[in-house]
Design a protein around this motif. Structure first.
Motif, PDB file in Angstrom:
ATOM      1  N   PRO A 162       0.974  -1.324   0.467  1.00 12.88           N
ATOM      2  CA  PRO A 162       0.129  -0.181  -0.155  1.00 12.88           C
ATOM      3  C   PRO A 162       0.529   0.927  -0.149  1.00 12.88           C
ATOM      4  O   PRO A 162       0.467   2.398  -0.459  1.00 12.88           O
ATOM      5  CB  PRO A 162      -0.737  -0.272   1.850  1.00 12.88           C
ATOM      6  N   ASP A 163       2.292   0.961   0.725  1.00 13.56           N
ATOM      7  CA  ASP A 163       2.606   2.395   0.420  1.00 13.56           C
ATOM      8  C   ASP A 163       3.635   2.024  -0.253  1.00 13.56           C
ATOM      9  O   ASP A 163       4.751   3.613  -0.985  1.00 13.56           O
ATOM     10  CB  ASP A 163       3.842   3.257   1.756  1.00 13.56           C
ATOM     11  N   GLY A 164       3.660   1.823  -1.830  1.00 12.04           N
ATOM     12  CA  GLY A 164       3.993   1.588  -2.866  1.00 12.04           C
ATOM     13  C   GLY A 164       6.310   1.335  -2.513  1.00 12.04           C
ATOM     14  O   GLY A 164       6.972   1.731  -3.260  1.00 12.04           O
ATOM     15  N   LYS A 165       6.758   0.962  -1.311  1.00 11.46           N
ATOM     16  CA  LYS A 165       7.422   0.691  -0.639  1.00 11.46           C
ATOM     17  C   LYS A 165       8.235  -0.878  -0.867  1.00 11.46           C
ATOM     18  O   LYS A 165       9.266  -1.284  -0.411  1.00 11.46           O
ATOM     19  CB  LYS A 165       7.700   1.911   0.373  1.00 11.46           C
ATOM     20  N   THR A 166       7.082  -2.140  -1.286  1.00 12.40           N
ATOM     21  CA  THR A 166       7.853  -3.064  -1.903  1.00 12.40           C
ATOM     22  C   THR A 166       6.825  -3.377  -2.803  1.00 12.40           C
ATOM     23  O   THR A 166       5.748  -3.330  -3.254  1.00 12.40           O
ATOM     24  CB  THR A 166       7.309  -4.379  -0.234  1.00 12.40           C
ATOM     25  N   LEU A 167       7.563  -4.748  -3.957  1.00 12.49           N
ATOM     26  CA  LEU A 167       7.405  -4.948  -4.682  1.00 12.49           C
ATOM     27  C   LEU A 167       7.571  -6.299  -4.577  1.00 12.49           C
ATOM     28  O   LEU A 167       8.643  -6.757  -3.890  1.00 12.49           O
ATOM     29  CB  LEU A 167       8.029  -4.205  -5.984  1.00 12.49           C
ATOM     30  N   TYR A 168       6.295  -7.347  -4.968  1.00 15.05           N
ATOM     31  CA  TYR A 168       6.497  -7.990  -4.540  1.00 15.05           C
ATOM     32  C   TYR A 168       6.684  -9.427  -6.598  1.00 15.05           C
ATOM     33  O   TYR A 168       5.928  -8.136  -6.703  1.00 15.05           O
ATOM     34  CB  TYR A 168       5.242  -9.103  -4.444  1.00 15.05           C
ATOM     35  N   ALA A 169       7.478 -10.284  -6.871  1.00 13.28           N
ATOM     36  CA  ALA A 169       7.515 -10.991  -7.890  1.00 13.28           C
ATOM     37  C   ALA A 169       7.881 -12.585  -8.050  1.00 13.28           C
ATOM     38  O   ALA A 169       8.848 -12.705  -6.811  1.00 13.28           O
ATOM     39  CB  ALA A 169       8.647  -9.805  -8.671  1.00 13.28           C
ATOM     40  N   ALA A 170       7.445 -12.925  -8.375  1.00 15.97           N
ATOM     41  CA  ALA A 170       7.487 -14.542  -8.472  1.00 15.97           C
ATOM     42  C   ALA A 170       7.798 -15.143  -9.981  1.00 15.97           C
ATOM     43  O   ALA A 170       8.108 -14.585 -10.444  1.00 15.97           O
ATOM     44  CB  ALA A 170       5.847 -14.932  -7.809  1.00 15.97           C
ATOM     45  N   LYS A 176       8.756 -19.896  -5.955  1.00 21.53           N
ATOM     46  CA  LYS A 176       9.075 -18.438  -4.897  1.00 21.53           C
ATOM     47  C   LYS A 176       9.105 -17.270  -5.631  1.00 21.53           C
ATOM     48  O   LYS A 176       8.516 -17.049  -6.607  1.00 21.53           O
ATOM     49  CB  LYS A 176      10.657 -18.740  -4.960  1.00 21.53           C
ATOM     50  N   ILE A 177       8.126 -16.928  -3.889  1.00 21.86           N
ATOM     51  CA  ILE A 177       7.544 -15.081  -4.532  1.00 21.86           C
ATOM     52  C   ILE A 177       9.186 -14.390  -3.545  1.00 21.86           C
ATOM     53  O   ILE A 177       9.212 -15.095  -2.421  1.00 21.86           O
ATOM     54  CB  ILE A 177       6.352 -15.001  -3.657  1.00 21.86           C
ATOM     55  N   HIS A 178       9.912 -13.299  -4.203  1.00 26.00           N
ATOM     56  CA  HIS A 178      10.226 -11.993  -3.280  1.00 26.00           C
ATOM     57  C   HIS A 178      10.244 -11.096  -3.796  1.00 26.00           C
ATOM     58  O   HIS A 178       8.776 -10.186  -4.324  1.00 26.00           O
ATOM     59  CB  HIS A 178      11.851 -12.291  -4.358  1.00 26.00           C
ATOM     60  N   ALA A 179      10.153 -10.605  -1.773  1.00 30.40           N
ATOM     61  CA  ALA A 179      10.157  -9.725  -2.395  1.00 30.40           C
ATOM     62  C   ALA A 179      11.554  -8.318  -2.248  1.00 30.40           C
ATOM     63  O   ALA A 179      12.527  -8.862  -2.242  1.00 30.40           O
ATOM     64  CB  ALA A 179       9.219  -8.842  -0.340  1.00 30.40           C
ATOM     65  N   TYR A 180      11.079  -6.874  -2.786  1.00 27.65           N
ATOM     66  CA  TYR A 180      12.092  -6.002  -2.976  1.00 27.65           C
ATOM     67  C   TYR A 180      12.035  -5.000  -2.081  1.00 27.65           C
ATOM     68  O   TYR A 180      10.836  -4.411  -1.997  1.00 27.65           O
ATOM     69  CB  TYR A 180      12.543  -5.785  -4.052  1.00 27.65           C
ATOM     70  N   ASP A 181      12.506  -3.878  -1.766  1.00 27.05           N
ATOM     71  CA  ASP A 181      12.906  -2.559  -1.453  1.00 27.05           C
ATOM     72  C   ASP A 181      12.712  -1.459  -2.252  1.00 27.05           C
ATOM     73  O   ASP A 181      13.500  -1.658  -3.591  1.00 27.05           O
ATOM     74  CB  ASP A 181      13.750  -2.200  -0.507  1.00 27.05           C
ATOM     75  N   LEU A 182      11.593  -1.155  -3.004  1.00 22.00           N
ATOM     76  CA  LEU A 182      11.310   0.008  -3.867  1.00 22.00           C
ATOM     77  C   LEU A 182      11.489   0.899  -3.151  1.00 22.00           C
ATOM     78  O   LEU A 182      10.253   1.771  -2.909  1.00 22.00           O
ATOM     79  CB  LEU A 182      10.196  -0.766  -4.467  1.00 22.00           C
ATOM     80  N   ASP A 183      12.130   1.723  -4.218  1.00 31.10           N
ATOM     81  CA  ASP A 183      11.954   3.618  -4.306  1.00 31.10           C
ATOM     82  C   ASP A 183      10.859   4.531  -4.960  1.00 31.10           C
ATOM     83  O   ASP A 183      11.120   3.675  -6.182  1.00 31.10           O
ATOM     84  CB  ASP A 183      14.039   4.679  -4.776  1.00 31.10           C
ATOM     85  N   PRO A 184      10.175   4.646  -3.798  1.00 29.76           N
ATOM     86  CA  PRO A 184       9.334   5.112  -4.970  1.00 29.76           C
ATOM     87  C   PRO A 184       9.597   5.782  -5.781  1.00 29.76           C
ATOM     88  O   PRO A 184       8.426   6.689  -6.869  1.00 29.76           O
ATOM     89  CB  PRO A 184       8.329   5.978  -3.571  1.00 29.76           C
ATOM     90  N   ALA A 185      10.466   6.983  -5.861  1.00 31.98           N
ATOM     91  CA  ALA A 185      11.651   8.143  -6.551  1.00 31.98           C
ATOM     92  C   ALA A 185      11.646   7.912  -8.098  1.00 31.98           C
ATOM     93  O   ALA A 185      11.285   8.376  -8.983  1.00 31.98           O
ATOM     94  CB  ALA A 185      12.049   9.849  -5.834  1.00 31.98           C
TER      95      ALA A 185
END
Length: 299
Positions: A162-170, A176-185
């Protein structure tokens, strides 16, 4: 926590898709867009209020659709990304795929800033070739596809917190599904970490969406279920379905509490799971959860 949905609790759009995918709710139109990837490739729009269904044939396999903030649509075809005019049905190429012909552009989703992310499906993936790894995840930057995550077999499960700071990609091939830190800018990703490792026998992991509280809803094709996971990866809720093969769900409706679920009639193996004959429609049901309004493509 778990619940079972019975058939008379569901509403169905008047379609029978071979491979329904990528539902996107448009709040301005109060309608749902989604695709039938193949057999035959089509783009769909459905108004739940009027039951009006519009369909547009596509010239090749379609992987996804995005609603643009300034009107119109963007469609992801196997070989490239196109702007689409709903009135004329015309496609205008924006960017060709940089991938070889056997690797098709596939799932797409906009992040909270309105950037489009696109995955790919390596069609050489098979029971005897489990890790060809020719696919990738891309970010659309203007008219260019920027590769961000490589060595993907079958891109799925793409979603954003919801805050746009985590990307989920499988990667459905590795389960497997990984999470990534996403820089909103900037749209840059870092901090790759394992979010989920789906056990064998649970189902083929497919598309996902995130609700207003950050719950990650994963569709399990051939698993007859949607799983809701907390941001720490804890399984929080299981929604058992009467049909066997959900492909992706999205929240919509006037209160964003209706879950729209695409399905597929694709046969994965010799065994036919319970509820297989109910696959094909786009289903809708009211839930106790609320979603987030989809962020539309900003350019």
């Amino acid at each position: 926590m778990s619940s079972n949905i019975i058939l008379n609790e569901l509403r169905a759009a008047p379609v029978s898709n071979h491979l329904g995918e990528n539902p996107v709710w448009c709040a301005a139109e109060q309608c749902l867009y989604w695709i039938n990837c193949e057999k035959e490739p089509e783009l769909h729009r459905w108004s739940p209020a009027t039951n009006e269904l519009t369909q547009w044939p596509m010239p090749e396999r379609i992987g996804g659709v995005a609603v643009k903030q300034n009107g119109g649509l963007l469609v992801v075809l196997a070989s490239g990304i196109y702007d689409f005019d709903c009135n004329s049905g015309s496609l205008t190429l924006r960017v060709n795929s940089p991938l070889p012909e056997h690797v098709k552009l596939h799932e797409c989703c906009c992040d909270r800033q309105g950037r489009l992310w696109v995955g790919a499906y390596d069609h050489s993936f098979s029971p005897t070739n489990r890790n060809p790894a020719g696919g990738a995840y891309f970010r659309l930057d203007g008219n260019a596809l920027t590769p961000v995550i490589d060595k993907i077999n079958v891109a799925n499960g793409l979603a954003f917190s919801p805050d746009g700071k985590t990307l989920y990609a499988a990667d459905s091939g590795t389960k497997k599904i990984h999470a990534y830190d996403l820089d909103p800018a900037s749209g840059d990703v870092s901090g790759k970490r394992l979010f989920l490792d789906i056990p064998t026998g649970t189902g083929f992991l497919d598309g996902a969406t995130v609700d207003a509280d950050g719950g990650y809803w994963l569709a399990l094709m051939y698993g007859n279920k949607l799983h809701r996971y907390l941001p720490d990866g804890t399984l929080d809720y299981v929604l058992a379905l009467p049909f066997s093969s959900p492909t992706k769900a999205v929240f919509g409706g006037a209160e964003l509490d209706t879950l729209f679920i695409a399905t597929t009639k694709m046969q994965l193996g010799p065994d036919t799971p319970p509820g297989f004959e109910l696959n094909g429609p786009l289903y809708a049901l009211k839930t106790a959860y609320k979603g987030l309004e989809d962020t539309h493509l900003r350019s």
